[in-house]
Design an enzyme around this catalytic site. Sequence first.
Site, PDB file in Angstrom:
ATOM      1  N   ASP A 159     -12.650   4.046  -9.025  1.00  0.00           N
ATOM      2  CA  ASP A 159     -13.312   3.518  -9.350  1.00  0.00           C
ATOM      3  C   ASP A 159     -13.055   1.904  -9.546  1.00  0.00           C
ATOM      4  OD1 ASP A 159     -15.147   5.718  -9.981  1.00  0.00           O
ATOM      5  OD2 ASP A 159     -14.377   5.601 -11.730  1.00  0.00           O
ATOM      6  N   HIS A 187     -15.807   8.628 -15.876  1.00  0.00           N
ATOM      7  CA  HIS A 187     -16.018   8.829 -14.293  1.00  0.00           C
ATOM      8  C   HIS A 187     -16.303   9.538 -13.176  1.00  0.00           C
ATOM      9  CE1 HIS A 187     -13.842   9.120 -10.646  1.00  0.00           C
ATOM     10  NE2 HIS A 187     -14.010  10.239 -10.566  1.00  0.00           N
TER      11      HIS A 187
END
Length: 327
Positions: A159, A187
């Site tokens: 990310d 996540h």
Amino acid sequence: MKAPIHVAVTGAAGQIGYSLLFRIASGHLLGPDQPVVLRLIEIEPGMKALEGVVMELQDCAFPLLKGIVPTCDLNEGFDQASWALLVGSVPRKAGMERKDLLGINGKIFTSQGKAIQENAASDIRTLVVGNPCNTNCLIAMNNALDIPKERWFAMTRLDENRAKSQLAIKAGVDVDSVKNLAIWGNHSSTMYPNYFDATIDGNSVPSVITDEAWFTEDFIPTVQQRGAAIIKARGLSSAASAANAAIDTVRSITTPTASDDCFSVAIHSNGEYGIEKGLIYSYPMKSDGQKLSIVEGLEINAFSSEKIKATEAELSEEKSMVSDLLP
């Protein structure tokens, strides 16, 4: 020559594993002078494919690769391991939410946590990549209570890398100009890329990119939904970029962090920044090469606080859903 370090990788014949193993064997994970033994773990149906992967590793003739142990036995797979990269999990498919995976993958990580505790080296550190990685890490950690909690990590570096790339493209700069970009939380589609504390060439991101609407309408949704977009475009989940992020994570954990930067990884929360204690939560982190520390003293504005609490709430809900797997 240093003594070899044993690195265990689950899901070793899968797409991420395939992208990961050759980089480990060539020195990208632990350094160009560190020999490794690869302990490659697969489920029984994957053993034939793993045989082919082993052949390819042998055919590369990597000088640092001092041994390969292919196995479907968790006890053998984690034996002597100083690093465990838990990549294997039932993959997310188009239209599937991470919560759908909790019940499927929970029992896998229960068994892996127990096997790591019983067989790994005394200095074992574990990075969970298989999704939903935060809660999978929570399950494995709670089934290996003899191992210090600070040695368990879940990967949010993918990310971070995605967010840095989007900021660099928007600003028209090289990606290494972007620093102090941290991912907060899970996540998942709720994770928060905190651009307020990030910099581009030493200047705050909002002072460089002044289009405020772009952050909320484009940047954050793009980063949060990037995995789903790749599945839609490719028909498969992220593989090479996920493997690259796993390498980046271990390197950041084991290498001192530059004074003007931080990195993202999910760790066991002790209540920092008011986050529920006991969750596996991603924070802005620094390393001295041995130990990690959360970046302290950040001023969290109202917008960021709302996002940070939302992703915490999702993790808390996930924890409740797997409570029967937490001793």
